[in-house]
Design an enzyme around this catalytic site. Structure first.
Site, PDB file in Angstrom:
ATOM      1  N   GLY A  99      -8.381   7.756  10.923  1.00  0.00           N
ATOM      2  CA  GLY A  99      -6.765   7.414  10.939  1.00  0.00           C
ATOM      3  C   GLY A  99      -6.067   7.728   9.652  1.00  0.00           C
ATOM      4  O   GLY A  99      -4.964   8.144   9.667  1.00  0.00           O
ATOM      5  N   SER A 175       0.474   0.581  11.404  1.00  0.00           N
ATOM      6  CA  SER A 175       1.136   0.377  10.399  1.00  0.00           C
ATOM      7  C   SER A 175       0.962   1.678   9.604  1.00  0.00           C
ATOM      8  O   SER A 175       1.779   1.919   8.699  1.00  0.00           O
ATOM      9  CB  SER A 175       0.605  -0.888   9.660  1.00  0.00           C
ATOM     10  OG  SER A 175      -0.673  -0.745   9.386  1.00  0.00           O
ATOM     11  N   GLU A 322      -8.017  -5.543  11.916  1.00  0.00           N
ATOM     12  CA  GLU A 322      -9.309  -4.790  11.731  1.00  0.00           C
ATOM     13  C   GLU A 322     -10.412  -5.717  11.748  1.00  0.00           C
ATOM     14  O   GLU A 322     -11.451  -5.539  11.826  1.00  0.00           O
ATOM     15  CB  GLU A 322      -9.324  -4.069  10.494  1.00  0.00           C
ATOM     16  CG  GLU A 322      -9.058  -4.901   9.132  1.00  0.00           C
ATOM     17  CD  GLU A 322      -8.949  -3.821   7.796  1.00  0.00           C
ATOM     18  OE1 GLU A 322      -9.462  -4.045   6.944  1.00  0.00           O
ATOM     19  OE2 GLU A 322      -8.072  -3.014   8.238  1.00  0.00           O
TER      20      GLU A 322
END
Length: 441
Positions: A99, A175, A322
């Site tokens: 990501g 985010s 996470e």
């Protein structure tokens, strides 16, 4: 079922008792690498993580013109050169399933004069990219989408400039859609104001991590929250000074080892745990204590001791999403039900982590219900099964945690842990079967 090789998760035959040293933070390594590539002069990063994700980041930055060389444990970064007057040859960047690469690098690619094509693993083509594309277009950068709208593959038609100014963005899905803009903002022609217009904003600690790295690189960066609860950030345009940093160990990757202490009623110490940090993994200290562990600091280490009890937990995980796979694995082994909420955004991670966890935990005997924004986990009599990893490193380690207590857990593609922890299996086995100490003379 995946065709990948099955890994028989080892059952612990005794309480663990080990000192663990985890490699550098993936999140911090990615941010420092990108900032170093955008800096005014060469930088050095000590302790930078070497894993699949960071190798993909290195390759992407090198394709944009940066030079990265590792010597004696230090990564030396020579920045991307100024854009050419005429468009350069097209560049191809493969993001894997990282990501940080797929969302951070396209903004930097706008400062490249020429076409930069981004693609990735099959699973990466399902991850949302619409906010990255929207931010680029608000900056006047042309983007061509080659597949499903808002997804990879895509091409950034860089002009060598970002005007800056005001950008509005919906980062409800990740985010990273805020961090990517902030990291490159100093290179814009004028100061940048980024305003969040989405309903939710997950993983705020990761955005604070981005702001802190910017400040350490000499960039003026600030966060505001207005009376309506709307977040915005301001970054002053200007040079990014060269960096000489030591990358903190990855506290999120410490989680499975700390969980092993609880599962086996043993003790794990994680070395070099920072006194203060922006890493979400620091929340393990509180979460594991709430679930029944003894947690304390000893010199530079954080220690966790299992007490023989794992309690269920009701927790808003919105800022530390996470950590959910590790906590969910413990919840499956707990003595009461758990409810983890605030993490609808996990559906857009390496896989749909909520669906994946609900499927795999239910499969091993812990009925798990998907909520709109989380999971409800009811621990019952667990049994062995094939535990799919979905090409997701944190799903793989969740299976390993459960396997410490439940015989017959077979994890699909344990090698996916190389994404952020290159030798997870070796570290796991060393924790369970430490080398005997040599006799002193």
């Amino acid at each position: 079922m995946s065709s990948e090789v099955l890994w028989n998760a080892p059952v612990a035959d005794q309480p663990v008792d080990a000192l663990v040293r985890v490699p550098g933070s993936k999140s911090l390594t990615a941010r420092w690498m990108l900032l170093a590539a955008a800096a005014s002069e060469p930088s050095s990063l000590r302790g930078a993580l070497v894993s699949r994700d960071t190798r993909l980041m290195r390759d992407a930055l090198e394709r944009l013109g940066a030079a990265l060389e590792a010597r004696d444990g230090v990564l030396h970064v020579t920045p991307v050169p100024p854009p050419c007057e005429h468009p350069a040859e097209p560049v191809e960047i493969h993001t894997g399933l990282a990501g940080t690469v797929m969302r951070f690098v396209p903004i930097l690619a706008a400062l490249h004069h020429g076409d930069v094509h981004f693609t990735g693993d099959d699973a990466a083509l399902l991850r949302p990219m619409d906010a990255v594309i929207d931010a680029l277009r608000q900056q006047g950068v042309e983007v061509t989408e080659h597949g499903e709208p808002g997804r990879l593959p895509l091409t950034v038609h860089g002009t060598g400039r970002l005007p800056g100014g005001r950008i509005e963005i919906d980062a409800s899905a990740s985010s990273q859609f805020v961090s990517n803009v902030l990291l490159v903002a100093p290179r814009a022609e004028q100061d940048l104001e980024l305003v969040h217009v989405g309903e939710t904003l997950p993983s705020l600690p990761h955005i604070e991590m981005t702001l802190e790295t910017l400040r350490q690189a000499g960039v003026e960066a600030s966060h505001q929250l207005d009376d309506q609860g709307r977040h915005s950030w301001r970054v002053k345009a200007g040079p990014i000074r060269p960096l000489e940093v030591v990358v903190e160990p990855d506290l999120s990757n410490a989680g499975p080892f700390l969980a092993a202490a609880m599962v086996t009623s043993g003790t794990i110490a994680v070395d070099d745990w920072p006194e203060t940090t922006t890493q979400p993994g620091d929340a393990y200290r509180d979460l594991l204590a709430r679930m029944g562990a003894e947690v304390w600091r000893e010199d530079d280490s954080v220690c966790v001791r299992g007490t023989g009890t794992i309690r269920g937990i009701n927790a808003d995980m919105s800022e530390v999403g996470e950590l959910v796979p590790t906590i969910a694995a413990l919840c499956a082994l707990a003595d009461s039900p758990s409810r983890l909420t605030g993490v609808a955004h996990l559906r857009g991670h390496e896989t749909d982590r909520l669906k994946a966890l609900a499927t795999e935990l239910t499969k091993i005997g812990a009925p798990t219900e998907e909520l709109a924004d989380g999971l409800e986990i009811r621990p019952e009599q667990l049994h062995g099964a094939v535990f799919e990893s979905y090409e997701d490193h944190r799903m793989a380690t969740a299976g390993a945690i459960i396997g410490l207590q439940v015989p017959g857990v077979q994890v699909v593609d344990i090698g996916t842990t190389q994404k952020t922890l290159p030798d997870f299996v070796g570290m796991w086995l060393s924790m369970l079967h430490p080398e005997p100490a040599e006799d002193e003379e």
